[in-house]
Scaffold this motif. Structure first.
Motif, PDB file in Angstrom:
ATOM      1  N   GLU A   1     -15.849  -7.928  26.288  1.00  0.00           N
ATOM      2  CA  GLU A   1     -14.814  -9.093  26.894  1.00  0.00           C
ATOM      3  C   GLU A   1     -15.462  -9.208  28.383  1.00  0.00           C
ATOM      4  OE1 GLU A   1     -10.529  -8.141  26.510  1.00  0.00           O
ATOM      5  OE2 GLU A   1     -11.615  -6.072  25.712  1.00  0.00           O
ATOM      6  N   VAL A   2     -16.015  -8.151  29.187  1.00  0.00           N
ATOM      7  CA  VAL A   2     -16.629  -8.331  30.390  1.00  0.00           C
ATOM      8  C   VAL A   2     -18.092  -8.240  30.495  1.00  0.00           C
ATOM      9  CG1 VAL A   2     -16.423  -7.632  32.744  1.00  0.00           C
ATOM     10  CG2 VAL A   2     -14.228  -7.947  31.563  1.00  0.00           C
ATOM     11  N   VAL A   3     -18.538  -9.035  31.149  1.00  0.00           N
ATOM     12  CA  VAL A   3     -20.035  -8.604  31.330  1.00  0.00           C
ATOM     13  C   VAL A   3     -20.624  -8.362  32.862  1.00  0.00           C
ATOM     14  CG1 VAL A   3     -22.381  -9.854  30.824  1.00  0.00           C
ATOM     15  CG2 VAL A   3     -20.567 -10.173  29.262  1.00  0.00           C
ATOM     16  N   ALA A   4     -21.246  -7.371  33.130  1.00  0.00           N
ATOM     17  CA  ALA A   4     -21.359  -7.054  34.339  1.00  0.00           C
ATOM     18  C   ALA A   4     -22.983  -6.984  34.409  1.00  0.00           C
ATOM     19  CB  ALA A   4     -20.885  -5.658  34.898  1.00  0.00           C
ATOM     20  N   PHE A   5     -23.444  -7.271  35.801  1.00  0.00           N
ATOM     21  CA  PHE A   5     -25.015  -7.308  35.856  1.00  0.00           C
ATOM     22  C   PHE A   5     -25.270  -6.441  36.818  1.00  0.00           C
ATOM     23  CE2 PHE A   5     -23.550 -11.472  34.402  1.00  0.00           C
ATOM     24  CZ  PHE A   5     -24.611 -11.909  33.254  1.00  0.00           C
ATOM     25  N   LEU A   6     -26.364  -5.472  36.673  1.00  0.00           N
ATOM     26  CA  LEU A   6     -26.805  -4.617  37.648  1.00  0.00           C
ATOM     27  C   LEU A   6     -28.431  -4.779  37.566  1.00  0.00           C
ATOM     28  CD1 LEU A   6     -26.343  -1.711  39.209  1.00  0.00           C
ATOM     29  CD2 LEU A   6     -27.014  -0.614  37.218  1.00  0.00           C
ATOM     30  N   ASP A   7     -28.992  -4.925  38.866  1.00  0.00           N
ATOM     31  CA  ASP A   7     -30.385  -5.062  39.233  1.00  0.00           C
ATOM     32  C   ASP A   7     -30.992  -3.991  38.642  1.00  0.00           C
ATOM     33  OD1 ASP A   7     -30.057  -7.434  40.021  1.00  0.00           O
ATOM     34  OD2 ASP A   7     -31.000  -7.060  42.061  1.00  0.00           O
ATOM     35  N   ASP A   8     -32.226  -4.109  38.275  1.00  0.00           N
ATOM     36  CA  ASP A   8     -33.094  -3.062  37.737  1.00  0.00           C
ATOM     37  C   ASP A   8     -33.463  -1.831  38.900  1.00  0.00           C
ATOM     38  OD1 ASP A   8     -34.751  -4.716  38.870  1.00  0.00           O
ATOM     39  OD2 ASP A   8     -36.525  -4.509  37.522  1.00  0.00           O
ATOM     40  N   ASP A   9     -33.389  -2.540  40.154  1.00  0.00           N
ATOM     41  CA  ASP A   9     -33.880  -1.638  41.155  1.00  0.00           C
ATOM     42  C   ASP A   9     -32.499  -0.946  41.917  1.00  0.00           C
ATOM     43  OD1 ASP A   9     -33.390  -3.974  42.532  1.00  0.00           O
ATOM     44  OD2 ASP A   9     -34.972  -3.972  43.709  1.00  0.00           O
ATOM     45  N   ALA A  10     -31.309  -1.094  41.200  1.00  0.00           N
ATOM     46  CA  ALA A  10     -30.103  -0.596  41.853  1.00  0.00           C
ATOM     47  C   ALA A  10     -29.530   0.485  41.073  1.00  0.00           C
ATOM     48  CB  ALA A  10     -29.072  -1.917  41.704  1.00  0.00           C
ATOM     49  N   ALA A  11     -28.675   1.184  41.761  1.00  0.00           N
ATOM     50  CA  ALA A  11     -27.884   2.511  40.997  1.00  0.00           C
ATOM     51  C   ALA A  11     -26.330   2.208  41.203  1.00  0.00           C
ATOM     52  CB  ALA A  11     -28.597   3.707  41.429  1.00  0.00           C
ATOM     53  N   ALA A  12     -25.897   2.513  40.105  1.00  0.00           N
ATOM     54  CA  ALA A  12     -24.076   2.098  40.545  1.00  0.00           C
ATOM     55  C   ALA A  12     -23.470   3.657  40.689  1.00  0.00           C
ATOM     56  CB  ALA A  12     -23.503   1.612  39.165  1.00  0.00           C
ATOM     57  N   ASP A  13     -22.537   3.468  41.357  1.00  0.00           N
ATOM     58  CA  ASP A  13     -21.791   4.627  41.674  1.00  0.00           C
ATOM     59  C   ASP A  13     -21.186   5.020  40.657  1.00  0.00           C
ATOM     60  OD1 ASP A  13     -22.467   4.369  44.436  1.00  0.00           O
ATOM     61  OD2 ASP A  13     -20.646   4.094  45.378  1.00  0.00           O
ATOM     62  N   PRO A  14     -20.779   6.436  40.434  1.00  0.00           N
ATOM     63  CA  PRO A  14     -19.974   6.845  39.223  1.00  0.00           C
ATOM     64  C   PRO A  14     -18.759   6.370  38.883  1.00  0.00           C
ATOM     65  CG  PRO A  14     -20.843   8.624  40.610  1.00  0.00           C
ATOM     66  CD  PRO A  14     -21.087   7.550  41.430  1.00  0.00           C
ATOM     67  N   ASP A  15     -17.953   5.687  39.776  1.00  0.00           N
ATOM     68  CA  ASP A  15     -16.961   5.067  39.337  1.00  0.00           C
ATOM     69  C   ASP A  15     -16.882   3.577  39.355  1.00  0.00           C
ATOM     70  OD1 ASP A  15     -17.131   4.797  42.304  1.00  0.00           O
ATOM     71  OD2 ASP A  15     -15.103   5.508  42.565  1.00  0.00           O
ATOM     72  N   TRP A  16     -18.157   3.044  39.421  1.00  0.00           N
ATOM     73  CA  TRP A  16     -18.354   1.426  39.532  1.00  0.00           C
ATOM     74  C   TRP A  16     -17.868   0.669  38.538  1.00  0.00           C
ATOM     75  CZ3 TRP A  16     -21.804  -1.185  36.278  1.00  0.00           C
ATOM     76  CH2 TRP A  16     -22.476  -2.577  36.426  1.00  0.00           C
ATOM     77  N   SER A  17     -17.862   1.204  36.963  1.00  0.00           N
ATOM     78  CA  SER A  17     -17.269   0.508  36.010  1.00  0.00           C
ATOM     79  C   SER A  17     -15.802   0.734  36.077  1.00  0.00           C
ATOM     80  CB  SER A  17     -17.612   1.158  34.786  1.00  0.00           C
ATOM     81  OG  SER A  17     -17.531   2.379  34.421  1.00  0.00           O
ATOM     82  N   ALA A  18     -15.291   1.476  36.381  1.00  0.00           N
ATOM     83  CA  ALA A  18     -13.806   1.631  36.494  1.00  0.00           C
ATOM     84  C   ALA A  18     -13.137   0.753  37.498  1.00  0.00           C
ATOM     85  CB  ALA A  18     -13.262   3.227  36.764  1.00  0.00           C
ATOM     86  N   ARG A  19     -13.831   0.878  38.803  1.00  0.00           N
ATOM     87  CA  ARG A  19     -13.235  -0.034  39.637  1.00  0.00           C
ATOM     88  C   ARG A  19     -13.544  -1.491  39.364  1.00  0.00           C
ATOM     89  NH1 ARG A  19     -11.042   2.774  44.056  1.00  0.00           N
ATOM     90  NH2 ARG A  19     -11.965   4.570  44.482  1.00  0.00           N
TER      91      ARG A  19
ATOM     92  N   ARG B   1     -16.034   6.192  33.709  1.00  0.00           N
ATOM     93  CA  ARG B   1     -15.478   5.539  32.659  1.00  0.00           C
ATOM     94  C   ARG B   1     -16.792   4.938  31.924  1.00  0.00           C
ATOM     95  NH1 ARG B   1     -11.041   2.779  30.549  1.00  0.00           N
ATOM     96  NH2 ARG B   1     -11.650   0.938  29.292  1.00  0.00           N
ATOM     97  N   PRO B   2     -16.908   5.360  30.574  1.00  0.00           N
ATOM     98  CA  PRO B   2     -18.285   4.959  29.963  1.00  0.00           C
ATOM     99  C   PRO B   2     -18.313   3.543  29.781  1.00  0.00           C
ATOM    100  CG  PRO B   2     -17.189   6.932  28.896  1.00  0.00           C
ATOM    101  CD  PRO B   2     -16.317   6.604  29.888  1.00  0.00           C
ATOM    102  N   VAL B   3     -19.644   3.216  29.925  1.00  0.00           N
ATOM    103  CA  VAL B   3     -20.007   1.673  29.865  1.00  0.00           C
ATOM    104  C   VAL B   3     -19.973   1.640  27.927  1.00  0.00           C
ATOM    105  CG1 VAL B   3     -21.695  -0.169  29.926  1.00  0.00           C
ATOM    106  CG2 VAL B   3     -21.020   1.436  31.690  1.00  0.00           C
TER     107      VAL B   3
END
Length: 333
Positions: free
Chosen positions: A82-100, A31-33
């Motif tokens: 509407e929603v703000v998420a935070f991801l660390d610069d040394d982390a990688a999100a799973d492909p379904d992260w945003s949708a979840r 789900r595109p950011v």
């Protein structure tokens, strides 16, 4: 689903490859950011390099006091979704992260959603390192809810909020949190406590299916780092307790010490467990050093930080405790 801005904060070129991986994981979301904002914390060379390397990413400089909290606030101010998420610069999100993450905002009572943070050890995980202490390296630890559940606060590497709640609460305090490599924290805990105090009916939801992997370099797999981080956590927690309610600030820690750590100690001493005695020693030592840091932090009042208080009002991040709606709330930062 609501629209999503993801804020990534970076401060050094030393983690350039990690940053590229983080941005790449956001571009690969099923789900595109809607918007990615990269906030560079007072590093001109990094800002120039990132501006050229990441087309489609809004690259900004930290407009507030130096540090992670100021950089996050800069990202929130710039966010258009509407929603703000935070991801660390040394982390990688799973492909379904945003949708979840976004799926949980269908419930209007939910004002924030945090997810699972899996440790990605660059070297082999030390045999003595207790999984109950993975919060030391900024990751989810044994004792967190295994299913979606309300919690007290989130782990900073993987969290999201309705933007209106962030703005209404006043954002992150800039006298808390990491500045460069200084291992202080708990700004996420303090913010979540402030949101809960402002909106007692609000739900901060832990969603384990929204997962990221967090890089753990070799320097953080040492006993010296373990001790330093535990001590810093105690200092940070003392500051949070001083700012608000001590009971609320330590609610999850009480549950953690009563339940999670004793079970881990018994597990470590089972016959035939590799490194069991060393793990048990790390559990006892980690608790002792964290408590010592807390005591020192309560006795020694910190010097005032100019511009540090943005409010009007992390130790582990989400140990289940009794909470509203029959769920669990908790958290170590």
């Amino acid at each position: 689903m609501p629209s999503l801005t993801v804020v990534v904060c970076a401060y050094t070129l030393d983690r350039w490859d990690d940053l590229r991986t983080a941005i790449g994981s956001l571009r690969a979301q099923r789900r595109p950011v809607a918007e990615t904002v990269l906030v560079v914390d007072h590093c001109r060379e990094l800002y120039e390099r990132a501006s050229a390397a990441f087309p489609g990413v809004r690259v900004l400089t930290n407009g507030e006091r130096k540090g992670l909290s100021g950089a996050r606030n800069t990202g929130v101010s710039a966010a258009r979704c509407e929603v703000v998420a935070f991801l660390d610069d040394d982390a990688a999100a799973d492909p379904d992260w945003s949708a979840r993450l976004l799926a949980r905002y269908a419930d209007r009572a939910v004002v924030g959603v945090g997810g699972l943070v899996r440790p990605w050890w660059v070297t082999r995980r030390p045999v003595w390192f207790p999984r109950e202490f993975d919060w030391v390296v900024g990751c989810s630890y044994r004792g967190l809810p295994a299913r979606p559940a309300p919690v007290r606060n989130f782990i900073g590497a993987n969290m999201s909020f309705r933007r209106s709640e962030l703005v209404g609460a006043g954002g992150f305090r800039t006298d808390l949190g990491r500045v460069g490599t200084r291992p202080l924290g708990c700004e996420e805990t303090e913010l979540c406590l402030r949101i809960a105090a402002r909106r007692p009916d609000a739900v901060l939801l832990h969603e384990p299916a929204a997962a990221v992997r967090h890089r753990v370099p070799a320097a953080r797999a040492t006993w010296a780092y373990f001790v330093a981080r535990c001590y810093a956590e105690g200092l940070s927690k003392a500051h949070v307790a001083r700012l608000g309610s001590t009971r609320a600030a330590l609610s999850s820690e009480r549950a953690y010490l009563r339940s999670t750590v004793p079970r881990a100690f018994v597990r470590a001493l089972r016959p035939g467990r590799p490194g069991g005695l060393r793990t048990a020693s790390a559990l006892v030592g980690g608790v002792g050093v964290t408590v010592a840091g807390y005591v020192v932090g309560r006795v020694r009042r910190p010097a005032p930080v100019p511009g540090g208080d943005r409010s009007t009002a992390a130790a582990p991040a989400a140990v289940p405790v009794a909470g509203r709606a029959g769920g669990a709330r908790g958290g170590l930062s």
